[in-house]
Each structure stands twice: as structure tokens, then as C-alpha cells.
Design an enzyme around this catalytic site. Structure first.
Site, mmCIF file in Angstrom:
data_model
loop_
_atom_site.group_PDB
_atom_site.id
_atom_site.type_symbol
_atom_site.label_atom_id
_atom_site.label_comp_id
_atom_site.label_asym_id
_atom_site.label_seq_id
_atom_site.Cartn_x
_atom_site.Cartn_y
_atom_site.Cartn_z
ATOM 1 C CE LYS A 70 -4.032 -2.058 2.203
ATOM 2 N NZ LYS A 70 -5.019 -2.025 3.267
ATOM 3 C CG ASP A 108 -8.356 0.132 3.359
ATOM 4 O OD1 ASP A 108 -9.184 -0.690 2.930
ATOM 5 O OD2 ASP A 108 -7.135 -0.103 3.427
ATOM 6 N N GLY A 133 -0.421 0.959 11.961
ATOM 7 C CA GLY A 133 0.027 0.585 10.621
ATOM 8 C C GLY A 133 -0.874 1.194 9.552
ATOM 9 C CE1 TYR A 226 -10.725 -8.856 5.969
ATOM 10 C CE2 TYR A 226 -11.409 -11.086 5.411
ATOM 11 C CZ TYR A 226 -10.604 -9.982 5.184
ATOM 12 O OH TYR A 226 -9.668 -10.017 4.182
ATOM 13 N N GLY A 247 -14.571 -6.763 10.904
ATOM 14 C CA GLY A 247 -14.161 -5.937 9.762
ATOM 15 C C GLY A 247 -14.838 -6.247 8.440
HETATM 16 P P1 NAP Z 1 0.240 -3.401 9.537
HETATM 17 O O1 NAP Z 1 0.515 -2.282 8.572
HETATM 18 O O2 NAP Z 1 1.190 -4.525 9.667
HETATM 19 O O3 NAP Z 1 -0.004 -2.712 10.957
HETATM 20 C C1 NAP Z 1 -0.250 -3.427 12.135
HETATM 21 C C2 NAP Z 1 0.462 -2.721 13.277
HETATM 22 O O4 NAP Z 1 0.083 -3.353 14.504
HETATM 23 C C3 NAP Z 1 1.998 -2.811 13.183
HETATM 24 O O5 NAP Z 1 2.583 -1.571 13.438
HETATM 25 C C4 NAP Z 1 2.307 -3.836 14.259
HETATM 26 O O6 NAP Z 1 3.617 -3.678 14.788
HETATM 27 C C5 NAP Z 1 1.263 -3.506 15.290
HETATM 28 N N1 NAP Z 1 1.133 -4.540 16.289
HETATM 29 C C6 NAP Z 1 1.377 -5.870 16.198
HETATM 30 N N2 NAP Z 1 1.178 -6.482 17.367
HETATM 31 C C7 NAP Z 1 0.799 -5.521 18.244
HETATM 32 C C8 NAP Z 1 0.457 -5.524 19.622
HETATM 33 N N3 NAP Z 1 0.501 -6.657 20.328
HETATM 34 N N4 NAP Z 1 0.110 -4.371 20.208
HETATM 35 C C9 NAP Z 1 0.102 -3.210 19.503
HETATM 36 N N5 NAP Z 1 0.455 -3.136 18.201
HETATM 37 C C10 NAP Z 1 0.774 -4.288 17.571
HETATM 38 O O7 NAP Z 1 -1.169 -4.080 9.180
HETATM 39 P P2 NAP Z 1 -2.464 -3.345 8.578
HETATM 40 O O8 NAP Z 1 -2.443 -3.385 7.106
HETATM 41 O O9 NAP Z 1 -2.599 -2.034 9.249
HETATM 42 O O10 NAP Z 1 -3.617 -4.362 9.045
HETATM 43 C C11 NAP Z 1 -3.940 -4.515 10.414
HETATM 44 C C12 NAP Z 1 -5.150 -5.438 10.547
HETATM 45 O O11 NAP Z 1 -6.289 -4.838 9.963
HETATM 46 C C13 NAP Z 1 -4.968 -6.789 9.849
HETATM 47 O O12 NAP Z 1 -5.547 -7.780 10.643
HETATM 48 C C14 NAP Z 1 -5.746 -6.627 8.570
HETATM 49 O O13 NAP Z 1 -6.248 -7.851 8.082
HETATM 50 C C15 NAP Z 1 -6.887 -5.743 9.041
HETATM 51 N N6 NAP Z 1 -7.474 -4.951 7.950
HETATM 52 C C16 NAP Z 1 -8.798 -5.114 7.720
HETATM 53 C C17 NAP Z 1 -9.401 -4.385 6.702
HETATM 54 C C18 NAP Z 1 -10.864 -4.573 6.435
HETATM 55 O O14 NAP Z 1 -11.336 -4.146 5.379
HETATM 56 N N7 NAP Z 1 -11.592 -5.144 7.358
HETATM 57 C C19 NAP Z 1 -8.652 -3.490 5.935
HETATM 58 C C20 NAP Z 1 -7.293 -3.348 6.208
HETATM 59 C C21 NAP Z 1 -6.713 -4.101 7.228
HETATM 60 P P3 NAP Z 1 4.780 -4.666 14.218
HETATM 61 O O15 NAP Z 1 4.841 -4.431 12.740
HETATM 62 O O16 NAP Z 1 5.985 -4.238 14.968
HETATM 63 O O17 NAP Z 1 4.317 -6.065 14.544
#
Ligand code: NAP
Length: 283
Positions: A70, A108, A133, A226, A247
Site C-alpha cells: 500500500k 479503506d 500501521g 474479519y 471488519g
Molecule cells: P500493519 O501495517 O502490519 O499494521 C499493524 C500494526 O500493529 C503494526 O505496526 C504492528 O507492529 C502492530 N502490532 C502488532 N502487534 C501488536 C500488539 N501486540 N500491540 C500493539 N500493536 C501491535 O497491518 P495493517 O495493514 O494495518 O492491518 C492490520 C489489521 O487490519 C490486519 O488484521 C488486517 O487484516 C486488518 N485490515 C482489515 C481491513 C478490512 O477491510 N476489514 C482493511 C485493512 C486491514 P509490528 O509491525 O511491529 O508487529
């Protein structure tokens, strides 16, 4: 340039991408509207991404972009005045070919806002956000746009939280955002809504990031995950009497807006919703 065939190609670009439910949603929509198009999965390794983009098949008219591209896709797209904020946001999840130029969008933000407002009124509300993130950036942008009162953010990666705070200060200078040093410091007991935008909860073995005692019936809990449909966080939140959602709604509405950007036609919402539900049930 190669001659274009009749069928327009769309798809999801990511790594991994095979698990994506987007092909189900979009292909169902193409079928019902009799659009001669196909939505595919492009699972491209990081080292092959530049090559894939440089030699993009001329039949490809639009793509959804997912983890981990992204941010990387930004340098490939042209942002017009309406989408100039995406540079600061640092995330594009939809690209559309227009006159041989690739335009970038982030659906999003719309997906989260649209679904959130169906289930909860964010106006004037105090929010706690887990994660900083890509998804959390869209969530934070959306909360500010929807008139939330404040957002406190916790991420294990403090540089990510810092980056998100900087982004928000640039885009919404008068919006109240703060970083928390731990989940406890989010003060969930004083918040109206808790949003999980970390991947924690996707795996069976994942813990619940918050203490059960912090959950209560006048809290709303939104988990962006989700799959599974009910994370440990949602199970505990329901037990406490809190209102909850996963989600799936966000995924649906980001897909709806992407479809409209791809085709210029209103999306068949019910068809896409049904295709997505079936896909989720079969996971
Ligand atoms: P990302 O860019 O990897 O961001 C996730 C963040 O959470 C990272 O900074 C990560 O740190 C942090 N993290 C991990 N473990 C943690 C903890 N125990 N406590 C606090 N922070 C923690 O991922 P993303 O793209 O934002 O996606 C995040 C989630 O949202 C995923 O499950 C994804 O499937 C979901 N999502 C859903 C939709 C939807 O349409 N429903 C859309 C987008 C994303 P580290 O990198 O250091 O581990």
C-alpha cells in the site's frame, strides 16, 4: 504497445494475496451487471513488484493493493488534487488506469467510515486505537473526518505511532491525537469506542490485547479482523455486554467504492455483500 483484448482485467495485488475475498465480490458484481471483465489475484513477490508494474498487462484496468504494497505503490501513481492527502497518509489501496496514467485512491477510509456510521455514531466520541500501521492510518483519518473528539493510539512499534501522529498533525492540526505507552495507558475505561487495527486475533493462539475488566456495556468494540469472524477480543467484549462488530463491513464498502472507481457504475451492493458473506462462511 500490445493490442488490448475485449475483456477488462482487474485484480488484487499483494503478497500473500491468494486468501483475498475481493475476487468473489467483484466477479459477482461484474456478472450481475453484465460487464465483460474479470477480477484476478496477482500474488507478486516483493523482488518482482517493480518488474510487474513496469510491464503491466495492457488489459489490466484497475487493481486493489493490499499488504505489503500500500505504501510502495505510491511512487507508481499520479495523485490529483482530490487525492493529494494520500501522500501524507502514506497508503494507496486502489489504482485505476485513466488515459494511460495510474490514479491512486484509498478506499479503506471510505470503507471504515461508511460501515462505522451504520453501527456507531463517532461524532464527539473518545476513541482508543490499537495499531498504527496502514489500516490504523485510514481509521484515524476517518475518525477525524467523522468528527470524533479524540484518539489515543498504542502500537508496539513506537516509531509507527510517531509517524501516525505526525501525519494527523499535518492533515488535521486541530484534531486531538495522542500516543499511549502501553495498552493500559489507552485508558479504555474512559473511552467510547475501542478499535483493533493490529493483526493480533487472526491466529487461534493470539492473546486478547486488553483486560476483560476494561470492557463494559457502554463501550463499542470494532475489530478490523474479519477472519476469524469473532476474535477473542470480540468474544470478551460481547460477554461484557459491549456492542461489537468485525471488519467485514469495512471490507465490503472499500470494495464497493473500488468497484465504482473501476467501472464508473453504481456497485450492486447486495450482490457484493452476499458474495462476501458466502466467502467468509467458507473460510
Ligand atoms: P500493519 O501495517 O502490519 O499494521 C499493524 C500494526 O500493529 C503494526 O505496526 C504492528 O507492529 C502492530 N502490532 C502488532 N502487534 C501488536 C500488539 N501486540 N500491540 C500493539 N500493536 C501491535 O497491518 P495493517 O495493514 O494495518 O492491518 C492490520 C489489521 O487490519 C490486519 O488484521 C488486517 O487484516 C486488518 N485490515 C482489515 C481491513 C478490512 O477491510 N476489514 C482493511 C485493512 C486491514 P509490528 O509491525 O511491529 O508487529
Amino acid at each position: 504497445m500490445d493490442k488490448k483484448s475485449i475483456t477488462d482485467i482487474y485484480g488484487v495485488l499483494g503478497y500473500p494475496a491468494q486468501h483475498s475475498l475481493s475476487p468473489l465480490m467483484h466477479n459477482a458484481a461484474f456478472r450481475v451487471l453484465n460487464i465483460n471483465a474479470e477480477y484476478k489475484t496477482f500474488e507478486i513477490k516483493p523482488e518482482d513488484l517493480d518488474h510487474f508494474l513496469e510491464r503491466m498487462d495492457p488489459d489490466i484496468q484497475g487493481l486493489n493493493v493490499t499488504i505489503p504494497y500500500k505504501e510502495r505503490i505510491l511512487k507508481f501513481v499520479t495523485l490529483d488534487a482530490e487525492s493529494s492527502h494520500l501522500k501524507q497518509l502514506g497508503a494507496v489501496n486502489t489504482i485505476v488506469r485513466k488515459d494511460d496514467v495510474w490514479k491512486g485512491f484509498n478506499t479503506d477510509i471510505y470503507g471504515f467510515s461508511k460501515h462505522l456510521q451504520e453501527v456507531f455514531d463517532p461524532h464527539g466520541k473518545r476513541c482508543a486505537l490499537l495499531g498504527a500501521g496502514g489500516a490504523a492510518r485510514a481509521v484515524c483519518f476517518s475518525l477525524a473526518q467523522c468528527g470524533a473528539k479524540e484518539v489515543a493510539i498504542f502500537d508496539v512499534d513506537t516509531s509507527r505511532t510517531e509517524g501516525l501522529l505526525q501525519m494527523m498533525k499535518g492533515l488535521f492540526p486541530y484534531f486531538s491525537v495522542s500516543s499511549a505507552g502501553s495498552v493500559k495507558d489507552l485508558n479504555i475505561k474512559d473511552k467510547d469506542i475501542l478499535i483493533n487495527a493490529t493483526p493480533v486475533g487472526m491466529k487461534e493462539s493470539d492473546p486478547c490485547l486488553v483486560h476483560e475488566a476494561w470492557l463494559r456495556k457502554d463501550l463499542f468494540v470494532y475489530d478490523l479482523i474479519y477472519n476469524p469472524a469473532e476474535t477473542k477480543l470480540l468474544t470478551l467484549a460481547k460477554k461484557s455486554g459491549a456492542r461489537t462488530t468485525n471488519g467485514q463491513g469495512m471490507l465490503l464498502y472499500q470494495g464497493v467504492l473500488s468497484f465504482e472507481l473501476f467501472t464508473g457504475q453504481p456497485a450492486p451492493l447486495d450482490v457484493m455483500r452476499q458474495a462476501l458473506s458466502q466467502g467468509v462462511n467458507n473460510l
